[in-house]
Each structure stands twice: as structure tokens, then as C-alpha cells.
Design a protein around this motif. Structure first.
Motif, mmCIF file in Angstrom:
data_model
loop_
_atom_site.group_PDB
_atom_site.id
_atom_site.type_symbol
_atom_site.label_atom_id
_atom_site.label_comp_id
_atom_site.label_asym_id
_atom_site.label_seq_id
_atom_site.Cartn_x
_atom_site.Cartn_y
_atom_site.Cartn_z
ATOM 1 N N PRO A 192 -4.115 20.195 -32.998
ATOM 2 C CA PRO A 192 -4.560 19.402 -31.032
ATOM 3 C C PRO A 192 -3.070 19.453 -30.976
ATOM 4 C CG PRO A 192 -4.995 17.705 -32.990
ATOM 5 C CD PRO A 192 -4.501 19.254 -33.775
ATOM 6 N N GLY A 193 -3.168 20.052 -29.294
ATOM 7 C CA GLY A 193 -1.938 19.873 -28.934
ATOM 8 C C GLY A 193 -1.539 21.401 -28.592
ATOM 9 N N ASP A 194 -1.496 22.261 -29.911
ATOM 10 C CA ASP A 194 -1.540 23.194 -29.943
ATOM 11 C C ASP A 194 -2.044 24.657 -28.604
ATOM 12 O OD1 ASP A 194 -0.302 22.959 -32.008
ATOM 13 O OD2 ASP A 194 -1.917 24.610 -33.487
ATOM 14 N N ALA A 195 -1.123 25.124 -28.068
ATOM 15 C CA ALA A 195 -0.788 26.351 -27.067
ATOM 16 C C ALA A 195 -1.542 27.412 -28.187
ATOM 17 C CB ALA A 195 0.294 26.671 -26.080
ATOM 18 N N LEU A 196 -2.920 28.294 -27.352
ATOM 19 C CA LEU A 196 -3.584 29.412 -27.145
ATOM 20 C C LEU A 196 -2.965 29.909 -26.407
ATOM 21 C CD1 LEU A 196 -4.848 27.149 -28.849
ATOM 22 C CD2 LEU A 196 -7.326 28.790 -28.973
ATOM 23 N N VAL A 197 -2.460 31.193 -26.968
ATOM 24 C CA VAL A 197 -1.909 32.074 -25.055
ATOM 25 C C VAL A 197 -2.860 33.062 -25.312
ATOM 26 C CG1 VAL A 197 0.573 33.060 -24.233
ATOM 27 C CG2 VAL A 197 0.629 31.315 -25.914
ATOM 28 N N PHE A 198 -2.844 34.031 -24.620
ATOM 29 C CA PHE A 198 -3.545 35.523 -24.295
ATOM 30 C C PHE A 198 -2.643 36.129 -23.268
ATOM 31 C CE2 PHE A 198 -6.289 32.479 -26.072
ATOM 32 C CZ PHE A 198 -7.572 33.160 -27.093
ATOM 33 N N GLY A 199 -2.910 36.802 -23.087
ATOM 34 C CA GLY A 199 -2.036 37.839 -22.324
ATOM 35 C C GLY A 199 -3.087 38.913 -21.354
ATOM 36 N N LYS A 200 -3.003 39.223 -20.470
ATOM 37 C CA LYS A 200 -3.604 40.550 -18.953
ATOM 38 C C LYS A 200 -4.458 41.432 -19.747
ATOM 39 C CE LYS A 200 0.145 41.808 -16.675
ATOM 40 N NZ LYS A 200 1.199 42.579 -16.037
ATOM 41 N N GLU A 201 -5.614 41.325 -18.428
ATOM 42 C CA GLU A 201 -6.150 41.788 -19.585
ATOM 43 C C GLU A 201 -6.231 43.510 -19.317
ATOM 44 O OE1 GLU A 201 -9.038 39.559 -16.811
ATOM 45 O OE2 GLU A 201 -6.099 40.187 -16.636
ATOM 46 N N SER A 202 -5.178 44.334 -18.953
ATOM 47 C CA SER A 202 -5.019 45.698 -19.518
ATOM 48 C C SER A 202 -4.160 45.839 -20.374
ATOM 49 C CB SER A 202 -4.381 46.156 -18.049
ATOM 50 O OG SER A 202 -3.201 45.806 -17.724
ATOM 51 N N VAL A 203 -3.148 44.963 -20.804
ATOM 52 C CA VAL A 203 -2.073 45.576 -21.157
ATOM 53 C C VAL A 203 -1.737 44.439 -22.912
ATOM 54 C CG1 VAL A 203 -1.010 47.396 -20.324
ATOM 55 C CG2 VAL A 203 -0.258 44.434 -20.268
ATOM 56 N N GLY A 204 -2.512 43.223 -22.318
ATOM 57 C CA GLY A 204 -2.124 41.937 -23.585
ATOM 58 C C GLY A 204 -0.936 41.163 -23.040
ATOM 59 N N LEU A 205 -0.294 40.414 -24.106
ATOM 60 C CA LEU A 205 1.195 39.783 -24.310
ATOM 61 C C LEU A 205 2.173 40.828 -24.215
ATOM 62 C CD1 LEU A 205 0.492 36.522 -26.433
ATOM 63 C CD2 LEU A 205 0.600 36.945 -23.566
ATOM 64 N N SER A 206 3.776 40.648 -23.770
ATOM 65 C CA SER A 206 4.204 41.735 -23.674
ATOM 66 C C SER A 206 5.207 42.023 -25.258
ATOM 67 C CB SER A 206 5.053 41.109 -23.174
ATOM 68 O OG SER A 206 5.887 40.221 -23.636
ATOM 69 N N GLU A 207 6.027 43.395 -25.151
ATOM 70 C CA GLU A 207 6.123 43.589 -26.493
ATOM 71 C C GLU A 207 7.511 42.448 -26.704
ATOM 72 O OE1 GLU A 207 7.401 47.283 -27.060
ATOM 73 O OE2 GLU A 207 5.324 48.032 -26.365
ATOM 74 N N GLU A 208 7.843 42.036 -26.169
ATOM 75 C CA GLU A 208 8.918 40.868 -25.611
ATOM 76 C C GLU A 208 8.970 39.918 -26.300
ATOM 77 O OE1 GLU A 208 12.571 40.273 -22.540
ATOM 78 O OE2 GLU A 208 11.128 38.946 -22.045
ATOM 79 N N LEU A 209 7.379 38.953 -25.587
ATOM 80 C CA LEU A 209 6.906 38.236 -26.137
ATOM 81 C C LEU A 209 6.593 38.180 -27.759
ATOM 82 C CD1 LEU A 209 6.263 34.882 -25.078
ATOM 83 C CD2 LEU A 209 4.360 35.693 -24.290
ATOM 84 N N LEU A 210 5.409 39.238 -27.600
ATOM 85 C CA LEU A 210 4.963 39.174 -29.578
ATOM 86 C C LEU A 210 6.573 39.403 -30.034
ATOM 87 C CD1 LEU A 210 2.523 41.816 -28.317
ATOM 88 C CD2 LEU A 210 2.478 39.296 -29.568
#
Length: 178
Positions: A115-133
Motif C-alpha cells: 500500500p502507498g506504492d507508486a506505479l510509474v508509466f511513461g509516455k506512449e511513444s517512448v516510455g520513461l526516459s533513459e535518465e529516469l530508468l
């Protein structure tokens, strides 16, 4: 099959005391965000919209898109990921991030959700940034596919991940009709 109406009892489960958070970083496609918003309303999960959106979410735009449940969604906008992190970590201290990526090497089925966790998704075209990953490599998971598609539809991916997280935290154990 009997017809249903708004008064027909539905299968329900009680909301979590501490909800799971759905985070969309720079979503681009309005129908995906609309479907995810409906999912968030159905699961009492706050929806965090981070960064620049590829559409407007003012009252007129939402009504025009036929999203009649927007008022049931706890929508929170953040100018960037750092602002999201600050707000979320204050609300859910000790909770974990789960970044979803089509290029992950670890399955979401191996993640331990709480509980409280965050499920993070990126934009449809490219997903999450390489920097964030790269910043959260141990928090990155993916949804395995059996066919040769590049990735899953964003709304489908959120639904798969959120219901697995709800299952893991026990939110779906006790159901009732109401």
C-alpha cells in the motif's frame, strides 16, 4: 444474460486505507488517460499526471471527450517528476516506486507491491526516459509479452499492473455485492 442498470448490484471490494498511486509521465493520448482515469476511479487510486500532457484536462475538454466519471478521480498534476516525488514521498513515506518499461529485464510478477506504492508509466511513444530508468534501475519492471509486439497499450499495462498490485496487497480477497 440479464440486462443491467445503474442500480444493479456489482461485485465490489473495499478501498485500501493507503491507496496505490498511478503515475503517468507525459501521457500523449487522451483515450489512454481516460481509460486509466476510469481504472483509478474504480480502484480508488490517485492518478498523478506528471510533466507536459499531450491534451487538455479542463472541464470542457473532459466533458467533450465523454468522460463522465472524471469527478470520481483523485487527479493530481505535477510540473515534473521531482515535484511528484516530493509530494508522494511526503504522503507515503517508506513506500516504493515501481517503474514500468518495455525494456526491463525483471518481471512485474517478481515485484513486491505494498500500500502507498507508486506505479510509474511513461509516455506512449517512448516510455520513461533513459535518465529516469538509470536513476532507479532496481525499481524497474516490465510486463512480459508472448508475441513479437514492441509493447503493450498503456491503459492495458496499467490495468495489468494495478490489479496484480491490488491482489498482492490483499485488496481483492474480500468481495461483496453492492
Amino acid at each position: 444474460m440479464p440486462r443491467t442498470s445503474s442500480t444493479t448490484p456489482r461485485l465490489r471490494a473495499s478501498p485500501l486505507g493507503t491507496p496505490l498511486h498511478i503515475v503517468l509521465v507525459e501521457p500523449e493520448i487522451p483515450p489512454n488517460t481516460g481509460n486509466i482515469a476510469r481504472l483509478c476511479a474504480a480502484t480508488a487510486s490517485p492518478l498523478h499526471l506528471v510533466g507536459t500532457l499531450g491534451f487538455r484536462i479542463d472541464d470542457h475538454s473532459v466533458r467533450r471527450a465523454g468522460v463522465d466519471y472524471w469527478h470520481l478521480v483523485d487527479v493530481r498534476q505535477h510540473v515534473d517528476f521531482e515535484h511528484f516525488l516530493h509530494a508522494w514521498s511526503r504522503e507515503s513515506p517508506g513506500a516504493s516506486l515501481h517503474l514500468f518499461s518495455a525494456i526491463a529485464t525483471r518481471s512485474y510478477l517478481d515485484a513486491a507491491f505494498a500500500p502507498g506504492d507508486a506505479l510509474v508509466f511513461g509516455k506512449e511513444s517512448v516510455g520513461l526516459s533513459e535518465e529516469l530508468l538509470a536513476r532507479f534501475p532496481d525499481r524497474t519492471v516490465g510486463i512480459p509479452t508472448l508475441g513479437a509486439v514492441r509493447s503493450l497499450n498503456l491503459a492495458n499495462a496499467v490495468g495489468i499492473a494495478l490489479y496484480e498490485a491490488l491482489r498482492q496487497v490483499g485488496a481483492l480477497k474480500t468481495t461483496f455485492t453492492g
